[in-house]
Design a protein around this motif. Structure first.
Motif, mmCIF file in Angstrom:
data_model
loop_
_atom_site.group_PDB
_atom_site.id
_atom_site.type_symbol
_atom_site.label_atom_id
_atom_site.label_comp_id
_atom_site.label_asym_id
_atom_site.label_seq_id
_atom_site.Cartn_x
_atom_site.Cartn_y
_atom_site.Cartn_z
ATOM 1 N N GLU A 22 37.938 9.554 9.772
ATOM 2 C CA GLU A 22 36.786 9.709 10.664
ATOM 3 C C GLU A 22 36.341 11.163 10.785
ATOM 4 O O GLU A 22 35.222 11.441 11.245
ATOM 5 C CB GLU A 22 37.146 9.187 12.066
ATOM 6 C CG GLU A 22 37.437 7.707 12.116
ATOM 7 C CD GLU A 22 38.240 7.323 13.350
ATOM 8 O OE1 GLU A 22 38.370 8.176 14.254
ATOM 9 O OE2 GLU A 22 38.743 6.195 13.402
ATOM 10 N N ASP A 23 37.181 12.091 10.369
ATOM 11 C CA ASP A 23 36.881 13.509 10.515
ATOM 12 C C ASP A 23 35.649 13.881 9.687
ATOM 13 O O ASP A 23 35.637 13.710 8.468
ATOM 14 C CB ASP A 23 38.082 14.331 10.048
ATOM 15 C CG ASP A 23 37.923 15.814 10.330
ATOM 16 O OD1 ASP A 23 36.798 16.249 10.650
ATOM 17 O OD2 ASP A 23 38.926 16.542 10.229
ATOM 18 N N PRO A 24 34.589 14.381 10.321
ATOM 19 C CA PRO A 24 33.379 14.751 9.579
ATOM 20 C C PRO A 24 33.643 15.793 8.493
ATOM 21 O O PRO A 24 32.884 15.898 7.519
ATOM 22 C CB PRO A 24 32.458 15.323 10.668
ATOM 23 C CG PRO A 24 32.952 14.706 11.937
ATOM 24 C CD PRO A 24 34.429 14.596 11.770
ATOM 25 N N ARG A 31 38.200 10.647 2.574
ATOM 26 C CA ARG A 31 37.980 9.494 3.447
ATOM 27 C C ARG A 31 38.371 8.209 2.747
ATOM 28 O O ARG A 31 38.993 7.320 3.341
ATOM 29 C CB ARG A 31 36.511 9.450 3.881
ATOM 30 C CG ARG A 31 36.159 10.472 4.940
ATOM 31 C CD ARG A 31 34.824 10.155 5.577
ATOM 32 N NE ARG A 31 33.727 10.323 4.632
ATOM 33 C CZ ARG A 31 33.078 11.463 4.442
ATOM 34 N NH1 ARG A 31 33.434 12.542 5.123
ATOM 35 N NH2 ARG A 31 32.084 11.543 3.581
ATOM 36 N N LEU A 129 32.670 3.907 14.297
ATOM 37 C CA LEU A 129 32.407 5.341 14.297
ATOM 38 C C LEU A 129 31.954 5.804 12.917
ATOM 39 O O LEU A 129 31.000 6.584 12.777
ATOM 40 C CB LEU A 129 33.666 6.104 14.731
ATOM 41 C CG LEU A 129 33.570 7.632 14.697
ATOM 42 C CD1 LEU A 129 32.433 8.117 15.596
ATOM 43 C CD2 LEU A 129 34.895 8.251 15.126
ATOM 44 N N GLN A 130 32.627 5.314 11.871
ATOM 45 C CA GLN A 130 32.247 5.706 10.515
ATOM 46 C C GLN A 130 30.822 5.238 10.186
ATOM 47 O O GLN A 130 30.054 5.962 9.540
ATOM 48 C CB GLN A 130 33.246 5.144 9.506
ATOM 49 C CG GLN A 130 34.620 5.776 9.610
ATOM 50 C CD GLN A 130 35.567 5.292 8.536
ATOM 51 O OE1 GLN A 130 35.250 5.316 7.353
ATOM 52 N NE2 GLN A 130 36.753 4.852 8.934
ATOM 53 N N THR A 132 28.420 4.707 12.397
ATOM 54 C CA THR A 132 27.510 5.520 13.192
ATOM 55 C C THR A 132 27.290 6.885 12.544
ATOM 56 O O THR A 132 26.163 7.393 12.486
ATOM 57 C CB THR A 132 28.066 5.698 14.619
ATOM 58 O OG1 THR A 132 28.182 4.407 15.231
ATOM 59 C CG2 THR A 132 27.148 6.561 15.457
ATOM 60 N N ASN A 133 28.374 7.480 12.032
ATOM 61 C CA ASN A 133 28.247 8.755 11.339
ATOM 62 C C ASN A 133 27.387 8.614 10.082
ATOM 63 O O ASN A 133 26.591 9.498 9.744
ATOM 64 C CB ASN A 133 29.628 9.296 10.971
ATOM 65 C CG ASN A 133 30.421 9.754 12.187
ATOM 66 O OD1 ASN A 133 29.855 10.029 13.240
ATOM 67 N ND2 ASN A 133 31.734 9.829 12.050
ATOM 68 N N GLY A 134 27.545 7.488 9.384
ATOM 69 C CA GLY A 134 26.757 7.261 8.180
ATOM 70 C C GLY A 134 25.285 7.089 8.475
ATOM 71 O O GLY A 134 24.426 7.497 7.681
ATOM 72 N N VAL A 136 23.542 8.647 10.536
ATOM 73 C CA VAL A 136 22.884 9.931 10.766
ATOM 74 C C VAL A 136 22.093 10.353 9.528
ATOM 75 O O VAL A 136 21.026 10.962 9.626
ATOM 76 C CB VAL A 136 23.933 11.008 11.124
ATOM 77 C CG1 VAL A 136 23.294 12.393 11.184
ATOM 78 C CG2 VAL A 136 24.598 10.676 12.458
ATOM 79 N N TYR A 137 22.620 10.001 8.351
ATOM 80 C CA TYR A 137 21.991 10.413 7.093
ATOM 81 C C TYR A 137 21.200 9.286 6.436
ATOM 82 O O TYR A 137 20.635 9.475 5.354
ATOM 83 C CB TYR A 137 23.066 10.906 6.117
ATOM 84 C CG TYR A 137 23.931 11.999 6.707
ATOM 85 C CD1 TYR A 137 23.477 13.310 6.778
ATOM 86 C CD2 TYR A 137 25.195 11.702 7.228
ATOM 87 C CE1 TYR A 137 24.265 14.309 7.332
ATOM 88 C CE2 TYR A 137 25.983 12.708 7.786
ATOM 89 C CZ TYR A 137 25.513 14.002 7.832
ATOM 90 O OH TYR A 137 26.291 14.980 8.395
#
Length: 250
Positions: A22-24, A31, A129-130, A132-134, A136-137
């Motif tokens: 999960e670490d950006p 990952r 979470l992963q 949601t982070n994805g 963003v882009y």
């Protein structure tokens, strides 16, 4: 401190691996490696707990758990929870959406063995979470396409890929365990089939009548990109709309 409330040591180890994924700051390769190892250990852990419960029934009992999903793209993330739950042997029910202080909250009611519910909850937290982070882009390639529509379809693709990979990992863990047992005692397949029947009965007692719902339609073009992201995550229904008056099976 009550030891029963502490996570199983293997789950703590898996949680640590997922945290690294999960670490950006982690690279895509890192990952993928962390997620792949976490998934393999998690599937093996599920089989081990099932076979232990065959000998020691009190070590793992049927239970139920409610998880609330809210915030951005809550409906799509609810589908992700459903996919994870179904892949790991749970029965999933969508309860009606409710509003709290103006916020829409979708409650998902899961039935399964405690060890499986622990796995499901842990994976959902990490993969949500992963995803949601994805997002963003995640941007549409088609000029003029709605970003929100694209992201909803992206999440659908992500969820589909996750479900496929989870089912594959569970099947591999079952096959490996069957080979290791070499005919000792009841087969893994029979033990898992019995667990499935017991879980289904628990759901039926709680919800003797379940409504049916339709899979939400998508207009975005992001499913292919979402599936690619799901492959990079290397982990994990009919997916249904909640009704306002009645719980529905997922």
């Amino acid at each position: 401190m009550n030891d029963e409330k502490q996570p199983h040591p293997k789950l703590a180890q898996i949680r640590a691996m997922l945290a690294k994924a999960e670490d950006p700051a982690a690279t895509p390769e890192e990952r993928k490696a962390y997620n792949a190892k976490a998934l393999k250990l998690m599937s093996k852990f599920g089989i081990e707990r099932a076979m232990l419960a065959e000998k020691e029934p009190n070590s793992d009992k049927v239970s139920d758990r409610s998880i609330s999903v809210e915030g951005s793209y809550a409906l799509e993330r609810r589908l992700l929870l459903n996919e994870i739950g179904r892949s790991l042997g749970a029965k999933v029910v969508y309860n009606p959406m409710r509003k709290v202080n103006g916020r829409k909250i979708y409650r998902v009611h899961l039935f399964g063995y405690t060890s499986d519910l622990d796995r499901i909850e842990m994976l959902f937290a990490s993969l949500s979470l992963q995803a949601t982070n994805g997002l963003v882009y995640a941007r549409p390639w088609v000029p003029g396409e709605s970003v929100a529509a694209y992201r909803r379809s992206w999440l659908r693709g992500f969820t589909t890929e996750i479900g496929s990979r989870l089912l594959g990992a569970e099947k591999q863990a079952q096959d490996d365990a069957e080979e290791e047992r070499s005919g000792e005692g009841r087969s893994v397949a029979l033990v898992l089939a019995d667990r499935k029947s017991i879980v289904e009965a628990a759901q039926a007692r709680a919800y003797p009548k379940l409504g049916k719902a339709k899979l939400p339609k998508l207009t975005g073009t992001g499913q292919r990109d979402g599936r690619a992201a799901g492959r990079r995550a290397d982990i994990g229904g009919p997916r249904v709309e909640a009704t306002r008056r009645q719980a529905v099976s997922a």
